[in-house]
Motif scaffolding. Structure first.
Motif, PDB file in Angstrom:
ATOM      1  N   PHE A 253       0.829  -1.201   0.000  1.00  0.00           N
ATOM      2  CA  PHE A 253       0.000   0.000   0.000  1.00  0.00           C
ATOM      3  C   PHE A 253       0.868   1.258   0.000  1.00  0.00           C
ATOM      4  CE2 PHE A 253      -2.328   3.395   2.189  1.00  0.00           C
ATOM      5  CZ  PHE A 253      -3.514   3.427   1.461  1.00  0.00           C
ATOM      6  N   ASP A 254       1.900   1.279   0.845  1.00  0.00           N
ATOM      7  CA  ASP A 254       2.760   2.468   0.891  1.00  0.00           C
ATOM      8  C   ASP A 254       3.537   2.639  -0.410  1.00  0.00           C
ATOM      9  OD1 ASP A 254       3.912   4.704   2.569  1.00  0.00           O
ATOM     10  OD2 ASP A 254       5.745   3.673   1.981  1.00  0.00           O
ATOM     11  N   ALA A 255       3.999   1.531  -0.989  1.00  0.00           N
ATOM     12  CA  ALA A 255       4.713   1.608  -2.261  1.00  0.00           C
ATOM     13  C   ALA A 255       3.818   2.186  -3.358  1.00  0.00           C
ATOM     14  CB  ALA A 255       5.225   0.232  -2.669  1.00  0.00           C
ATOM     15  N   LEU A 256       2.553   1.780  -3.377  1.00  0.00           N
ATOM     16  CA  LEU A 256       1.630   2.243  -4.411  1.00  0.00           C
ATOM     17  C   LEU A 256       1.240   3.711  -4.234  1.00  0.00           C
ATOM     18  CD1 LEU A 256      -0.791  -0.831  -4.657  1.00  0.00           C
ATOM     19  CD2 LEU A 256       0.963  -0.160  -6.316  1.00  0.00           C
ATOM     20  N   GLU A 270      -7.344   3.886  -4.998  1.00  0.00           N
ATOM     21  CA  GLU A 270      -6.811   3.169  -6.166  1.00  0.00           C
ATOM     22  C   GLU A 270      -5.894   2.039  -5.724  1.00  0.00           C
ATOM     23  OE1 GLU A 270      -6.479   6.705  -9.474  1.00  0.00           O
ATOM     24  OE2 GLU A 270      -5.085   6.757  -7.788  1.00  0.00           O
ATOM     25  N   ALA A 271      -5.048   2.338  -4.713  1.00  0.00           N
ATOM     26  CA  ALA A 271      -4.146   1.306  -4.187  1.00  0.00           C
ATOM     27  C   ALA A 271      -4.935   0.160  -3.563  1.00  0.00           C
ATOM     28  CB  ALA A 271      -3.200   1.925  -3.149  1.00  0.00           C
ATOM     29  N   MET A 272      -6.023   0.502  -2.862  1.00  0.00           N
ATOM     30  CA  MET A 272      -6.823  -0.551  -2.230  1.00  0.00           C
ATOM     31  C   MET A 272      -7.511  -1.431  -3.261  1.00  0.00           C
ATOM     32  SD  MET A 272      -6.419  -0.809   0.968  1.00  0.00           S
ATOM     33  CE  MET A 272      -7.620  -2.130   1.054  1.00  0.00           C
ATOM     34  N   GLU A 273      -7.877  -0.882  -4.409  1.00  0.00           N
ATOM     35  CA  GLU A 273      -8.487  -1.699  -5.463  1.00  0.00           C
ATOM     36  C   GLU A 273      -7.512  -2.766  -5.946  1.00  0.00           C
ATOM     37  OE1 GLU A 273      -9.828   0.902  -8.536  1.00  0.00           O
ATOM     38  OE2 GLU A 273     -11.396   1.829  -7.298  1.00  0.00           O
ATOM     39  N   ILE A 274      -6.245  -2.396  -6.071  1.00  0.00           N
ATOM     40  CA  ILE A 274      -5.215  -3.361  -6.481  1.00  0.00           C
ATOM     41  C   ILE A 274      -5.021  -4.415  -5.405  1.00  0.00           C
ATOM     42  CG2 ILE A 274      -2.732  -3.614  -6.922  1.00  0.00           C
ATOM     43  CD1 ILE A 274      -2.859  -0.964  -8.419  1.00  0.00           C
ATOM     44  N   ILE A 275      -4.997  -3.989  -4.150  1.00  0.00           N
ATOM     45  CA  ILE A 275      -4.812  -4.931  -3.047  1.00  0.00           C
ATOM     46  C   ILE A 275      -6.010  -5.886  -2.952  1.00  0.00           C
ATOM     47  CG2 ILE A 275      -4.730  -5.075  -0.510  1.00  0.00           C
ATOM     48  CD1 ILE A 275      -2.861  -2.596  -0.626  1.00  0.00           C
TER      49      ILE A 275
END
Length: 361
Positions: A253-256, A270-275
């Motif tokens: 999450f931090d990297a994204l 957006e990051a959470m959608e990927i996760i």
């Protein structure tokens, strides 16, 4: 104040919150008027968002999740000791002072995270950093502690995993800078070199009497995946230690959500959608679900567009449903500013949804 992506900032906008260097030094104060040159320099230095003065949100105040003085002390400590390691002084790297410093920092961070009453919003602190690994190590520690609290970890577990978070990327201090910070795509050989940071970090940490072995395993296992397709050992499911599979979510999450030399930062949703998409493949489902309850998917102050066509600003959280915050509607579907703003609690109006974020200023 309004939270605006750096790519959407414009000359003439006025800062509503101070921008700091990671050392704690103030770079640009509240009330500073931005120029295109300053915006470009901030973007080049890793700043992803700025808080801007705005008539529609002049009453909105955003508190830092972690007090500035605590963050400054933590970053300074990480920076100092990691540079010792990077300089090659391995013999003295885990002298008693270093571990005392890390323990003091962890005690402060655990205390602050446990005391916070709102969803963690690390975007609230805007800073320029010189070295991604230093700021990343602090953010992963904070996310890991917060997620550990949500999962009911004991004080001992929080300390072990928190120390693991601080040191999880320590092996990267042994990677040549031209590879670690390469802006272009890595070659296959370079990527294999990067992957060795997990084993190198574990090898450094497991030899230190003051570092719990489980903390060392955070460095070893944080790139393992739930489906067994991670590295370095291809561990699967619960073969991966609880700390490492908990930490893995915050690490990604931090990297994204951070600007990198090879791509721009994403917004939290957006990051959470990927996760979410990688749940049960890369990540343990429970860790993802608890993380979702821990962080601010839509940070306070961010601009959103609703399925009604209206533009709004997020002004509050719903703790048990982070994806449905309290918003202030400021523009009609045609993009015209409303003569008077009104607020909508998306938990009470389930037919209204957020369709875009930071899309319209």
């Amino acid at each position: 104040m309004r939270l605006v992506s750096i790519i959407n900032c414009e000359s003439g906008m006025v800062l509503a919150k101070t921008v700091f260097h990671e050392s704690g030094r103030k770079l640009l104060g509240e009330g500073f008027e931005l120029t295109n040159k300053i915006i470009e320099r901030l973007a080049d230095q890793g700043v992803t968002h700025l808080y801007i003065q705005d008539k529609a949100t002049e009453d909105l105040l955003v508190e830092d999740s972690i007090p500035l003085e605590v963050r400054r002390e933590a970053t300074k400590t990480i920076h100092h000791h990691f540079q010792i390691i990077q300089s090659g002084q391995k013999a003295s790297m885990f002298e008693s002072r270093m571990m005392k410093d890390f323990k003091r920092i962890l005690d402060m961070l655990i205390s602050e995270v446990k005391a916070t009453k709102s969803l963690m919003n690390l975007l609230s602190h805007i800073q320029v950093h010189d070295h991604y690994v230093f700021s990343h190590s602090l953010n992963v520690t904070l996310y890991s502690i917060a997620l550990g609290v949500k999962r009911g970890f004991s004080e001992k577990q929080l300390y072990e995993m928190g120390l693991g978070g601080l040191l999880h990327d320590i092996g990267k201090m042994l990677i040549p800078p031209e590879i670690l910070h390469k802006p272009a795509k890595l070659t296959a050989e370079e990527f294999e070199f990067i992957k060795k940071h997990t084993e190198d970090g574990f090898d450094l940490l497991r030899k230190q009497a003051d570092v719990p072995l489980l903390s060392a395993h955070c460095a070893f296992q944080h790139h393992e995946k739930w489906n067994g397709k991670g590295y370095p050992r291809g561990l699967k499911g619960e073969e991966i230690h609880l700390y490492a599979r908990t930490m893995a979510v915050g690490d990604v999450f931090d990297a994204l959500t951070t600007n990198r030399c090879y791509r721009g930062a994403m917004l939290p949703h957006e990051a959470m959608e990927i996760i979410y998409a990688d749940t049960n493949t890369h990540f343990e489902q429970t860790a993802v679900e608890r993380f979702r309850e821990t962080i601010a998917i839509y940070p306070i102050g961010v601009t959103v567009k609703l399925n009604t066509g209206e533009t709004a600003v997020v002004i509050g959280y719903n703790e048990h449903s982070p994806s449905r915050p309290l918003v202030r509607v400021i523009k009609d579907p045609s993009g015209h500013e409303l003569p008077s703003y009104y607020e909508v609690d998306l938990m009470k109006h389930l037919s209204i949804m957020i369709t875009e974020c930071d899309a319209i200023l």
